[in-house]
Design a protein around this motif. Structure first.
Motif, PDB file in Angstrom:
ATOM      1  N   LYS A  47       0.842  -1.207   0.000  1.00  0.00           N
ATOM      2  CA  LYS A  47       0.000   0.000   0.000  1.00  0.00           C
ATOM      3  C   LYS A  47       0.867   1.243   0.000  1.00  0.00           C
ATOM      4  CE  LYS A  47      -4.415  -0.783   0.329  1.00  0.00           C
ATOM      5  NZ  LYS A  47      -5.015  -1.903   0.974  1.00  0.00           N
ATOM      6  N   ALA A  48       0.297   2.311  -0.547  1.00  0.00           N
ATOM      7  CA  ALA A  48       0.928   3.623  -0.403  1.00  0.00           C
ATOM      8  C   ALA A  48       0.161   4.342   0.702  1.00  0.00           C
ATOM      9  CB  ALA A  48       0.817   4.388  -1.711  1.00  0.00           C
ATOM     10  N   CYS A  49       0.853   4.779   1.748  1.00  0.00           N
ATOM     11  CA  CYS A  49       0.173   5.464   2.845  1.00  0.00           C
ATOM     12  C   CYS A  49       0.684   6.888   2.982  1.00  0.00           C
ATOM     13  CB  CYS A  49       0.420   4.756   4.182  1.00  0.00           C
ATOM     14  SG  CYS A  49      -0.313   3.149   4.236  1.00  0.00           S
ATOM     15  N   TRP A  50      -0.226   7.822   2.876  1.00  0.00           N
ATOM     16  CA  TRP A  50       0.133   9.220   3.104  1.00  0.00           C
ATOM     17  C   TRP A  50       0.305   9.381   4.621  1.00  0.00           C
ATOM     18  CZ3 TRP A  50      -2.669   7.529  -0.945  1.00  0.00           C
ATOM     19  CH2 TRP A  50      -2.370   8.058  -2.206  1.00  0.00           C
ATOM     20  N   ILE A  51       1.402  10.010   5.029  1.00  0.00           N
ATOM     21  CA  ILE A  51       1.651  10.099   6.472  1.00  0.00           C
ATOM     22  C   ILE A  51       1.616  11.549   6.947  1.00  0.00           C
ATOM     23  CG2 ILE A  51       2.999   7.960   6.657  1.00  0.00           C
ATOM     24  CD1 ILE A  51       5.526   9.775   6.645  1.00  0.00           C
ATOM     25  N   GLU A  52       1.280  11.697   8.210  1.00  0.00           N
ATOM     26  CA  GLU A  52       1.295  13.026   8.827  1.00  0.00           C
ATOM     27  C   GLU A  52       1.503  12.862  10.325  1.00  0.00           C
ATOM     28  OE1 GLU A  52      -2.347  15.173   9.249  1.00  0.00           O
ATOM     29  OE2 GLU A  52      -3.458  13.396   9.817  1.00  0.00           O
ATOM     30  N   SER A  53       1.922  13.937  10.955  1.00  0.00           N
ATOM     31  CA  SER A  53       2.057  13.915  12.406  1.00  0.00           C
ATOM     32  C   SER A  53       2.078  15.350  12.908  1.00  0.00           C
ATOM     33  CB  SER A  53       3.353  13.219  12.810  1.00  0.00           C
ATOM     34  OG  SER A  53       3.504  13.297  14.210  1.00  0.00           O
ATOM     35  N   GLU A  54       1.549  15.528  14.123  1.00  0.00           N
ATOM     36  CA  GLU A  54       1.613  16.878  14.699  1.00  0.00           C
ATOM     37  C   GLU A  54       3.018  17.147  15.222  1.00  0.00           C
ATOM     38  OE1 GLU A  54      -1.518  16.831  17.555  1.00  0.00           O
ATOM     39  OE2 GLU A  54      -3.039  16.914  15.946  1.00  0.00           O
ATOM     40  N   ASP A  55       3.757  16.077  15.397  1.00  0.00           N
ATOM     41  CA  ASP A  55       5.089  16.175  15.979  1.00  0.00           C
ATOM     42  C   ASP A  55       6.138  16.083  14.857  1.00  0.00           C
ATOM     43  OD1 ASP A  55       7.479  15.712  17.201  1.00  0.00           O
ATOM     44  OD2 ASP A  55       6.637  14.437  18.793  1.00  0.00           O
ATOM     45  N   GLN A  56       6.686  17.222  14.482  1.00  0.00           N
ATOM     46  CA  GLN A  56       7.614  17.259  13.344  1.00  0.00           C
ATOM     47  C   GLN A  56       8.837  16.362  13.577  1.00  0.00           C
ATOM     48  OE1 GLN A  56       6.963  18.728  10.404  1.00  0.00           O
ATOM     49  NE2 GLN A  56       8.881  17.842   9.629  1.00  0.00           N
ATOM     50  N   ASP A  57       9.295  16.318  14.839  1.00  0.00           N
ATOM     51  CA  ASP A  57      10.474  15.501  15.135  1.00  0.00           C
ATOM     52  C   ASP A  57      10.168  14.022  14.895  1.00  0.00           C
ATOM     53  OD1 ASP A  57      11.835  17.736  15.766  1.00  0.00           O
ATOM     54  OD2 ASP A  57      11.594  17.546  17.952  1.00  0.00           O
ATOM     55  N   ASN A  75       1.333  -5.924   4.673  1.00  0.00           N
ATOM     56  CA  ASN A  75       0.397  -5.522   5.716  1.00  0.00           C
ATOM     57  C   ASN A  75       1.087  -5.586   7.074  1.00  0.00           C
ATOM     58  OD1 ASN A  75      -1.920  -4.794   6.960  1.00  0.00           O
ATOM     59  ND2 ASN A  75      -2.877  -6.834   6.883  1.00  0.00           N
ATOM     60  N   TYR A  76       1.924  -6.606   7.227  1.00  0.00           N
ATOM     61  CA  TYR A  76       2.648  -6.793   8.490  1.00  0.00           C
ATOM     62  C   TYR A  76       3.559  -5.597   8.776  1.00  0.00           C
ATOM     63  CZ  TYR A  76       6.020  -8.747  11.776  1.00  0.00           C
ATOM     64  OH  TYR A  76       6.842  -8.939  12.854  1.00  0.00           O
ATOM     65  N   VAL A  77       4.299  -5.182   7.741  1.00  0.00           N
ATOM     66  CA  VAL A  77       5.212  -4.037   7.896  1.00  0.00           C
ATOM     67  C   VAL A  77       4.432  -2.770   8.270  1.00  0.00           C
ATOM     68  CG1 VAL A  77       6.683  -2.467   6.554  1.00  0.00           C
ATOM     69  CG2 VAL A  77       7.050  -4.924   6.434  1.00  0.00           C
ATOM     70  N   LEU A  78       3.274  -2.627   7.626  1.00  0.00           N
ATOM     71  CA  LEU A  78       2.457  -1.453   7.921  1.00  0.00           C
ATOM     72  C   LEU A  78       1.987  -1.466   9.377  1.00  0.00           C
ATOM     73  CD1 LEU A  78       0.988   1.107   7.014  1.00  0.00           C
ATOM     74  CD2 LEU A  78      -0.854  -0.325   6.123  1.00  0.00           C
ATOM     75  N   GLN A  79       1.532  -2.636   9.805  1.00  0.00           N
ATOM     76  CA  GLN A  79       1.066  -2.748  11.196  1.00  0.00           C
ATOM     77  C   GLN A  79       2.200  -2.498  12.186  1.00  0.00           C
ATOM     78  OE1 GLN A  79      -0.940  -6.464  11.674  1.00  0.00           O
ATOM     79  NE2 GLN A  79      -2.789  -5.706  10.659  1.00  0.00           N
ATOM     80  N   MET A  80       3.372  -3.042  11.879  1.00  0.00           N
ATOM     81  CA  MET A  80       4.533  -2.819  12.749  1.00  0.00           C
ATOM     82  C   MET A  80       4.857  -1.324  12.822  1.00  0.00           C
ATOM     83  SD  MET A  80       5.608  -5.574  14.071  1.00  0.00           S
ATOM     84  CE  MET A  80       7.326  -5.310  14.513  1.00  0.00           C
TER      85      MET A  80
END
Ligand code: G4P
Length: 527
Positions: free
Chosen positions: A468-478, A506-511
């Motif tokens: 899968k391609a997953c777009w990622i984001e986080s409030e924590d830039q670090d 899927n396993y890698v994504l879950q990890m």
């Protein structure tokens, strides 16, 4: 607001019919056109349906798609309404086309096969409808064949499509014993006679307990019908137009498209309850259809596969005001004023040049590469309509240049094909290689063929095993930086430059989700 504009908007119904292949979308479309007088014999619709025999031969598919430009939009008049049906490709490898078409409709009719119930493609398409709160009507088809218990079907619709349902007609038996439907919405009995052309006659019934019902359908079926209706009343909500318009409640009809049975009931109810063009949310503000100034956006680009005529048709949905031929409109992305001498409308399977079009209408604009999916045209104001997010592709391959002399052509070809929405492009942050993501195998073949024939470029594919391609984001830039560093081998950017994590299983994504709780992973680009 001008009265003329208001009147035109009010009578428009722009929708798409969606289904899993073979549920009966083409047949239903054709029957709707018959009622609209747009065609006169059954079998006249060559829609985007792709014949089963051709599934492995995409050239054949493209030929069929080529023929079907004219049926991409089918407009017809019915009882004072102007109806625009937007056709969607049946083949699942072109599911992205369908997603995009759903950005241009105001409502949707879903066709479900009574024997098969809810199938994969319907489920996925419904997700898009839910994201946009698109009002949905469901037509359960093929009641003339053996199938599942209608209560089972209703349960499944509710659970699988995640929407409340309420039947507006109810079948009396199914398969060989199918006798017709009781019309809950209009209180009447529609008796079934197997026929491809005739329309059932309505028998008005004030009270389902009337002995007339026993006379018409026999005592035991009448008893069963009354029990069923009592149960329906107890279990399912009463039809509420507002809930339907908000996309929270889907009315359900039962019938047989092939036998033209239950189709008129569906159409009559549809024109009454389905919404006319709704306001559209743009990045800057909400655009109301009744605004005098024209605005519209490109939701689909249909390429001509004939290399001698390298032209496309850009399909523009009119969102507000009146579109007029030969009037200058601003193409927002390029900030150019453009005039269109030969915009076409699609009436009854015929393409013809139009002088004007109103909100809800689709205009076809001949183009030679000026338009991208999602482009906005306006009378002058800077507006950006929000497109549909990208969804994670299902299949991935590295695309490589197979002719070093033609690398410029390849670059250009890839860029234009991606703008057209043929597939998605990711660039690996690790090694800079280009990865193409698709919904199905056919798209790779389409890209390779078109690169060669339209751009003179040759590509080859190299396998890459991705899940899968997953777009990622986080409030924590670090945290985000730390993640990107740790996973830099699996990081890529999409064509907008957004960060994407390319999970190989899927396993890698879950990890990754477990190990990096501060990172949010999304399988679509809008969150
Ligand atoms: P699709 O566009 O959703 O893929 O479906 P389509 O309308 O082509 O219908 C798929 C098959 O189901 C067709 O048969 C069609 O005739 C049949 N069908 C549609 N509605 C009904 C119905 O109400 N009852 C029954 N019994 N069959 C129905 P086919 O044999 O695959 O194609 P064709 O040779 O008839 O075109």
């Amino acid at each position: 607001m001008s009265e003329e504009l208001a009147k035109e908007i009010k009578k428009r119904r722009t929708f798409a019919i969606i289904s899993h292949p073979d549920a009966g979308k083409t047949t239903l479309t054709e029957k709707l056109l018959l009622f609209g007088g747009a065609i006169h014999v059954a079998g006249a619709v060559k829609s985007n349906k792709i014949k089963k025999t051709a599934t492995s031969d995409w050239m054949e598919i493209e030929k069929q798609r080529g023929i079907s430009v004219a049926t991409s939009v089918m407009g017809f008049d019915y009882e004072g309404y102007k109806i625009n049906i937007l056709d969607t490709p049946g083949h699942q490898d072109f599911a992205e086309d369908t997603f995009r078409t759903l950005t241009a409709v105001d409502s949707v009719i879903i066709v479900v096969d009574v024997a098969k119930g809810v199938e994969t493609q319907t489920r996925r398409l419904m997700e898009v409808c839910r994201m946009r709160n698109t009002p949905v009507i469901i037509f359960v088809n093929k009641l003339d064949r053996e199938g599942r218990d209608p209560f089972d079907i209703l349960d499944e619709l509710e659970n699988e499509l995640k929407i409340k349902v309420t039947p507006l007609t109810w079948p009396i038996n199914i398969g060989a014993k199918f006798k017709g439907v009781y019309n809950i919405y209009e209180q009447g009995l529609d008796l079934f006679t197997p026929s491809k052309q005739t329309i059932s006659e309505r028998i008005e019934i004030d009270d389902v307990n009337s002995p007339l019902v026993d006379e018409l359908i026999g005592e035991s079926d009448a008893v069963k019908l009354r029990e069923d209706l009592e149960l329906i009343e107890g279990v399912y909500p009463e039809f509420n137009e507002q809930s339907y318009l908000e996309g929270k409640l889907a009315p359900v009809f039962f019938g047989s498209a092939l036998n033209t049975f239950g189709v008129k009931e569906l159409l009559d109810c549809f024109v009454k309850i389905a919404p006319s063009p709704k306001p559209v949310v743009a990045e800057e503000r909400m655009i109301k259809p009744e605004e005098e100034q024209f605005s519209g956006f490109v939701f689909k680009i249909h390429a001509n596969m004939d290399p001698n005529h390298r032209s496309c048709i850009a399909f523009v949905k009119v969102c507000s005001g009146k579109f007029e031929r030969n009037v200058g409109y601003r193409h927002i992305r390029t900030d150019k004023v453009m005039r269109f001498a030969a915009p076409t409308a699609f009436m009854a399977q015929k393409k013809s040049v139009v002088e004007e079009a109103y909100p809800g209408d689709i205009v076809g604009i001949p183009d030679t590469g000026n338009f991208k999916i999602g482009d906005t045209l306006t009378s002058g104001e800077v507006i950006h309509f929000k497109g549909l997010p990208s969804f994670s592709p299902e299949m991935f391959k590295y695309i490589e240049n197979a002719d070093p002399m033609k690398s410029k052509q390849l670059e250009k070809g890839i860029r234009q094909l991606m703008d057209e929405g043929v597939a998605q492009l990711f660039t690996s942050s690790f090694n800079g290689r280009k990865i193409i993501g698709t919904v199905g195998q056919l798209q790779f073949e389409v890209i390779q063929y078109r690169l060669l024939h339209e751009y003179g470029a040759q590509c080859s594919w190299e396998p890459i095993s991705l899940y899968k391609a997953c777009w990622i984001e986080s409030e924590d830039q670090d945290a985000l930086d730390a993640f990107k560093k740790r996973k830099h081998q699996f990081m890529a950017t999409d064509k907008e430059g957004r960060d994407v994590f390319m999970a190989d299983s899927n396993y890698v994504l879950q990890m990754a989700q477990n190990d990096f709780p501060k990172i949010k992973f999304h399988t679509s680009s809008e969150f």
